[in-house]
Design a protein around this motif. Structure first.
Motif, short mmCIF file in Angstrom:
data_model
loop_
_atom_site.label_atom_id
_atom_site.label_comp_id
_atom_site.label_asym_id
_atom_site.label_seq_id
_atom_site.Cartn_x
_atom_site.Cartn_y
_atom_site.Cartn_z
N PRO A 1 87.19 26.07 114.66
CA PRO A 1 86.61 24.72 114.73
C PRO A 1 86.09 24.26 113.36
CG PRO A 1 85.84 26.08 116.55
CD PRO A 1 86.57 26.99 115.61
N LYS A 2 86.23 22.97 113.10
CA LYS A 2 85.84 22.40 111.81
C LYS A 2 84.40 22.71 111.43
CE LYS A 2 86.06 18.25 108.95
NZ LYS A 2 85.64 19.01 107.82
N PRO A 3 83.43 22.59 112.34
CA PRO A 3 82.05 22.91 111.92
C PRO A 3 81.91 24.36 111.42
CG PRO A 3 82.03 21.74 114.01
CD PRO A 3 83.47 22.07 113.71
N LEU B 1 80.95 25.44 107.62
CA LEU B 1 79.81 26.34 107.42
C LEU B 1 80.18 27.52 106.54
CD1 LEU B 1 76.88 27.17 108.27
CD2 LEU B 1 77.96 28.46 110.11
N LEU B 2 81.39 28.07 106.74
CA LEU B 2 81.81 29.26 106.01
C LEU B 2 82.59 28.93 104.73
CD1 LEU B 2 82.93 31.52 109.01
CD2 LEU B 2 80.80 31.62 107.71
N GLY B 3 82.87 27.65 104.50
CA GLY B 3 83.61 27.26 103.31
C GLY B 3 85.08 27.64 103.38
N GLY C 1 94.46 28.03 103.10
CA GLY C 1 94.78 29.10 102.16
C GLY C 1 93.69 30.16 102.06
N SER C 2 92.52 29.90 102.65
CA SER C 2 91.45 30.90 102.64
C SER C 2 91.87 32.11 103.45
CB SER C 2 90.17 30.33 103.25
OG SER C 2 89.63 29.31 102.48
N ARG C 3 91.37 33.25 103.03
CA ARG C 3 91.62 34.49 103.78
C ARG C 3 90.34 34.83 104.53
NH1 ARG C 3 96.04 37.39 102.68
NH2 ARG C 3 94.98 39.34 103.11
N VAL D 1 86.91 36.19 103.22
CA VAL D 1 87.15 37.21 102.21
C VAL D 1 86.79 36.63 100.85
CG1 VAL D 1 88.89 38.68 101.12
CG2 VAL D 1 88.94 38.29 103.60
N LYS D 2 85.94 37.32 100.13
CA LYS D 2 85.52 36.86 98.81
C LYS D 2 86.67 36.98 97.84
CE LYS D 2 81.14 36.40 99.90
NZ LYS D 2 80.56 35.13 100.11
#
Length: 76
Positions: free
Chosen positions: A13-15, A19-21, A25-27, A43-44
């Motif tokens: 979900p978008k919220p 919240l997690l940025g 493409g994010s892992r 994942v940093k």
């Protein structure tokens, strides 16, 4: 709340993404806490490369020792 597809995929979900940025493409990783809950963790990224690491290998074929010596002696 979200629904799992037949391929095992879910839509975050978008919220939660905000919240997690999490962006396209994010892992992300799923971890199990000691209490049994499963947690979604972004994942940093690796630390940013230094200016010199970014340039490494981009100079192309360099001059030979003889060419450098000739250049410093004004023979080229």
């Amino acid at each position: 709340m979200t629904t799992v597809t037949t391929k095992g995929q879910v839509t975050i979900p978008k919220p939660v993404r905000d919240l997690l940025g999490i962006v396209p493409g994010s892992r992300v990783d799923f971890r199990r806490d000691a209490d049994g809950n499963v947690v979604l963790v972004p994942v940093k990224k690796k630390s940013a490369a230094s200016m010199f690491e970014k340039l490494r290998g981009h100079a192309g074929k360099g001059l030979s020792t003889d060419e450098i010596m000739a250049l410093t002696r004004g023979k080229i």
